[in-house]
Design an enzyme around this catalytic site. Structure first.
Site, PDB file in Angstrom:
ATOM      1  N   LYS A 173      -4.709   7.505   4.628  1.00 34.38           N
ATOM      2  CA  LYS A 173      -4.484   6.617   5.776  1.00 34.38           C
ATOM      3  C   LYS A 173      -5.397   5.381   5.790  1.00 34.38           C
ATOM      4  O   LYS A 173      -5.101   4.401   6.458  1.00 34.38           O
ATOM      5  CB  LYS A 173      -4.616   7.401   7.090  1.00 34.38           C
ATOM      6  CG  LYS A 173      -3.428   8.349   7.320  1.00 34.38           C
ATOM      7  CD  LYS A 173      -3.444   8.974   8.691  1.00 34.38           C
ATOM      8  CE  LYS A 173      -2.275   9.938   8.854  1.00 34.38           C
ATOM      9  NZ  LYS A 173      -2.209  10.556  10.170  1.00 34.38           N
ATOM     10  N   ASN A 187      -0.603   4.426   9.198  1.00 37.14           N
ATOM     11  CA  ASN A 187       0.309   5.479   8.736  1.00 37.14           C
ATOM     12  C   ASN A 187       1.718   4.937   8.503  1.00 37.14           C
ATOM     13  O   ASN A 187       2.618   5.691   8.176  1.00 37.14           O
ATOM     14  CB  ASN A 187       0.341   6.666   9.723  1.00 37.14           C
ATOM     15  CG  ASN A 187       1.160   6.337  10.948  1.00 37.14           C
ATOM     16  OD1 ASN A 187       1.244   5.187  11.366  1.00 37.14           O
ATOM     17  ND2 ASN A 187       1.788   7.347  11.519  1.00 37.14           N
ATOM     18  N   ASP A 241       0.626   6.735  14.853  1.00 35.94           N
ATOM     19  CA  ASP A 241       0.024   7.935  15.466  1.00 35.94           C
ATOM     20  C   ASP A 241      -0.485   7.581  16.873  1.00 35.94           C
ATOM     21  O   ASP A 241      -0.429   8.386  17.793  1.00 35.94           O
ATOM     22  CB  ASP A 241      -1.176   8.448  14.652  1.00 35.94           C
ATOM     23  CG  ASP A 241      -0.741   9.204  13.402  1.00 35.94           C
ATOM     24  OD1 ASP A 241       0.427   9.637  13.342  1.00 35.94           O
ATOM     25  OD2 ASP A 241      -1.570   9.349  12.485  1.00 35.94           O
ATOM     26  N   ALA A 257      -7.585  11.457  13.303  1.00 37.73           N
ATOM     27  CA  ALA A 257      -6.652  11.656  14.422  1.00 37.73           C
ATOM     28  C   ALA A 257      -7.394  11.506  15.747  1.00 37.73           C
ATOM     29  O   ALA A 257      -6.859  10.971  16.723  1.00 37.73           O
ATOM     30  CB  ALA A 257      -5.998  13.033  14.319  1.00 37.73           C
ATOM     31  N   TYR A 273       1.146  20.832  15.600  1.00 35.11           N
ATOM     32  CA  TYR A 273       2.552  21.045  15.992  1.00 35.11           C
ATOM     33  C   TYR A 273       3.124  22.362  15.501  1.00 35.11           C
ATOM     34  O   TYR A 273       4.247  22.718  15.848  1.00 35.11           O
ATOM     35  CB  TYR A 273       3.433  19.870  15.532  1.00 35.11           C
ATOM     36  CG  TYR A 273       3.392  19.596  14.061  1.00 35.11           C
ATOM     37  CD1 TYR A 273       2.494  18.683  13.540  1.00 35.11           C
ATOM     38  CD2 TYR A 273       4.254  20.261  13.188  1.00 35.11           C
ATOM     39  CE1 TYR A 273       2.451  18.419  12.191  1.00 35.11           C
ATOM     40  CE2 TYR A 273       4.221  20.002  11.837  1.00 35.11           C
ATOM     41  CZ  TYR A 273       3.319  19.092  11.344  1.00 35.11           C
ATOM     42  OH  TYR A 273       3.274  18.830   9.988  1.00 35.11           O
ATOM     43  N   GLY A 318       1.668  18.838  19.848  1.00 37.96           N
ATOM     44  CA  GLY A 318       1.634  17.770  18.841  1.00 37.96           C
ATOM     45  C   GLY A 318       2.988  17.484  18.214  1.00 37.96           C
ATOM     46  O   GLY A 318       3.147  16.478  17.522  1.00 37.96           O
TER      47      GLY A 318
HETATM   48  P1  NAP Z   1      -9.556  16.501   9.873  1.00 33.74           P
HETATM   49  O1  NAP Z   1     -10.150  15.188   9.477  1.00 33.74           O
HETATM   50  O2  NAP Z   1      -9.368  17.560   8.848  1.00 33.74           O
HETATM   51  O3  NAP Z   1     -10.424  17.181  11.056  1.00 33.74           O
HETATM   52  C1  NAP Z   1     -10.693  16.532  12.233  1.00 33.74           C
HETATM   53  C2  NAP Z   1     -12.036  16.992  12.773  1.00 33.74           C
HETATM   54  O4  NAP Z   1     -11.941  18.327  13.215  1.00 33.74           O
HETATM   55  C3  NAP Z   1     -13.179  17.011  11.772  1.00 33.74           C
HETATM   56  O5  NAP Z   1     -13.688  15.737  11.599  1.00 33.74           O
HETATM   57  C4  NAP Z   1     -14.147  17.988  12.421  1.00 33.74           C
HETATM   58  O6  NAP Z   1     -14.965  17.292  13.391  1.00 33.74           O
HETATM   59  C5  NAP Z   1     -13.229  18.952  13.166  1.00 33.74           C
HETATM   60  N1  NAP Z   1     -13.053  20.201  12.426  1.00 33.74           N
HETATM   61  C6  NAP Z   1     -12.598  20.383  11.164  1.00 33.74           C
HETATM   62  N2  NAP Z   1     -12.605  21.697  10.830  1.00 33.74           N
HETATM   63  C7  NAP Z   1     -13.099  22.352  11.912  1.00 33.74           C
HETATM   64  C8  NAP Z   1     -13.364  23.720  12.185  1.00 33.74           C
HETATM   65  N3  NAP Z   1     -13.137  24.674  11.292  1.00 33.74           N
HETATM   66  N4  NAP Z   1     -13.873  24.048  13.398  1.00 33.74           N
HETATM   67  C9  NAP Z   1     -14.113  23.075  14.350  1.00 33.74           C
HETATM   68  N5  NAP Z   1     -13.882  21.767  14.132  1.00 33.74           N
HETATM   69  C10 NAP Z   1     -13.378  21.406  12.937  1.00 33.74           C
HETATM   70  O7  NAP Z   1      -8.134  16.264  10.544  1.00 33.74           O
HETATM   71  P2  NAP Z   1      -7.414  14.967  11.160  1.00 33.74           P
HETATM   72  O8  NAP Z   1      -6.664  14.272  10.094  1.00 33.74           O
HETATM   73  O9  NAP Z   1      -8.321  14.165  12.019  1.00 33.74           O
HETATM   74  O10 NAP Z   1      -6.309  15.727  12.059  1.00 33.74           O
HETATM   75  C11 NAP Z   1      -6.697  16.614  13.084  1.00 33.74           C
HETATM   76  C12 NAP Z   1      -5.522  17.479  13.497  1.00 33.74           C
HETATM   77  O11 NAP Z   1      -4.494  16.661  14.047  1.00 33.74           O
HETATM   78  C13 NAP Z   1      -4.869  18.226  12.316  1.00 33.74           C
HETATM   79  O12 NAP Z   1      -4.479  19.512  12.737  1.00 33.74           O
HETATM   80  C14 NAP Z   1      -3.654  17.377  12.009  1.00 33.74           C
HETATM   81  O13 NAP Z   1      -2.586  18.141  11.418  1.00 33.74           O
HETATM   82  C15 NAP Z   1      -3.271  16.924  13.407  1.00 33.74           C
HETATM   83  N6  NAP Z   1      -2.474  15.700  13.421  1.00 33.74           N
HETATM   84  C16 NAP Z   1      -1.272  15.760  14.030  1.00 33.74           C
HETATM   85  C17 NAP Z   1      -0.483  14.627  14.101  1.00 33.74           C
HETATM   86  C18 NAP Z   1       0.839  14.722  14.807  1.00 33.74           C
HETATM   87  O14 NAP Z   1       1.666  13.823  14.627  1.00 33.74           O
HETATM   88  N7  NAP Z   1       1.066  15.733  15.606  1.00 33.74           N
HETATM   89  C19 NAP Z   1      -0.928  13.419  13.541  1.00 33.74           C
HETATM   90  C20 NAP Z   1      -2.186  13.380  12.929  1.00 33.74           C
HETATM   91  C21 NAP Z   1      -2.956  14.538  12.872  1.00 33.74           C
HETATM   92  P3  NAP Z   1     -16.538  17.671  13.546  1.00 33.74           P
HETATM   93  O15 NAP Z   1     -17.024  17.887  12.150  1.00 33.74           O
HETATM   94  O16 NAP Z   1     -17.110  16.477  14.203  1.00 33.74           O
HETATM   95  O17 NAP Z   1     -16.611  18.914  14.378  1.00 33.74           O
END
Ligand code: NAP
Length: 267
Positions: free
Chosen positions: A62, A83, A98, A128, A206, A227
């Site tokens: 992204k 995106n 997004d 996100a 989601y 989501g």
């Molecule tokens: P990411 O970078 O993998 O994780 C986001 C943040 O979550 C990390 O920076 C971390 O923050 C925290 N995290 C990661 N693993 C963790 C764990 N085991 N326990 C607690 N906190 C944890 O993901 P992302 O790309 O930002 O996306 C986040 C979520 O949104 C995902 O599930 C993704 O599938 C979803 N999403 C959905 C849509 C949609 O259209 N519905 C769009 C985009 C993303 P800290 O280290 O600061 O705690």
């Protein structure tokens, strides 16, 4: 007209089904396909982007193609990630849909710029999370906290720990972590007592729909939104950009119901 999704691990993505249904609803004949690209073959991506009319970009790219774009939309500039790319006669326009998809979740629990939330907490500090934080700030939220396992005191948006979250009360709680995603459906990013301190809880995940986090929030009497609305709404916004036309809100609801059924069948 050809479109597609560029990402690394995307074989299970339902984006082709979402866009196929939007094309059907709009009565247009277009193609949308998955374009998996490994990090070591990244140079292939530019060729694909320049050949197609438009692409969506997902994890982990992204931020990768920001520099390739000739023009970035204001929200893409503020978030620092895209995106969606629209290839208009060889000029590349980058967007972050997004941001708009998240906005639909916020609207569905009753908040908007005419009724801005007061205190909001966003779990997770990834990409996100930033799109969600920017949207909440843009509609006038009074205070937005990012909740992190390792709060960074120098971050632009105030970061707090999960312990501090226990003392917080507010309007909107957002799960922007991957905790609770299928198959780890029994996991929840917060203690059961947290969602009851917020009027509404939104989960960017989601699948499953709803997550355990949302089930707990609903039992506590709060409004919830999945989501899957964001996933469908960001796709609809991408189509609005590519097709240069407005798409009715009803299309989001129709495609949402179909994708909900599709995900239930897959499990
Ligand atoms: P990411 O970078 O993998 O994780 C986001 C943040 O979550 C990390 O920076 C971390 O923050 C925290 N995290 C990661 N693993 C963790 C764990 N085991 N326990 C607690 N906190 C944890 O993901 P992302 O790309 O930002 O996306 C986040 C979520 O949104 C995902 O599930 C993704 O599938 C979803 N999403 C959905 C849509 C949609 O259209 N519905 C769009 C985009 C993303 P800290 O280290 O600061 O705690």
């Amino acid at each position: 007209m050809e479109y597609g999704l560029i990402g690394e691990n995307i074989p299970y993505s339902i984006s082709p089904q979402i866009h196929a249904e939007i094309f059907r609803q709009l009565g247009i004949c277009c193609e949308y396909k998955l374009i998996p690209i490994a990090r070591q073959n990244l140079s292939e991506a530019e060729v694909v982007i320049r050949r197609l009319c438009g692409v969506n970009i997902t994890i982990p790219y992204k931020q990768t193609f920001l520099e390739l774009c000739d023009v970035l939309s204001p929200e893409a500039q503020r978030i620092g990630a895209i995106n969606t790319i629209h290839n208009k006669a060889g000029r590349l326009y980058g967007y972050n849909t997004d941001y708009y998809g998240f906005g639909k979740m916020v609207e569905r629990v009753g908040y908007s710029s005419s009724r801005p939330p007061r205190v909001c907490a966003v779990l997770g500090s990834g990409g996100a999370s930033l799109a969600a934080v920017r949207y909440l700030q843009d509609i006038g939220a009074q205070k937005v906290y990012v909740v992190s396992r390792t709060p960074d005191s120098s971050a632009e948006i105030e970061q707090i720990s999960y312990d501090r979250l226990l003392q917080l009360q507010g309007d909107i709680l957002v799960n922007a972590t991957p905790v609770g995603t299928y198959p780890n459906v029994r996991s929840c990013p917060v203690c059961e007592s947290v969602p009851e301190h917020f009027c509404a809880s939104l989960d960017l995940i989601y699948n499953p729909n709803p997550t355990r986090f949302l089930q707990i929030a609903q039992r506590a009497g709060g409004k919830i939104c999945s989501g899957l609305i964001m996933l469908v709404a960001q796709a609809v916004k991408s189509e609005e950009i590519w097709q240069e036309r407005a798409v009715s809100e009803k299309v989001i609801d129709i495609v949402y119901e179909q994708m909900k059924a599709l995900l239930e069948k897959r499990q």
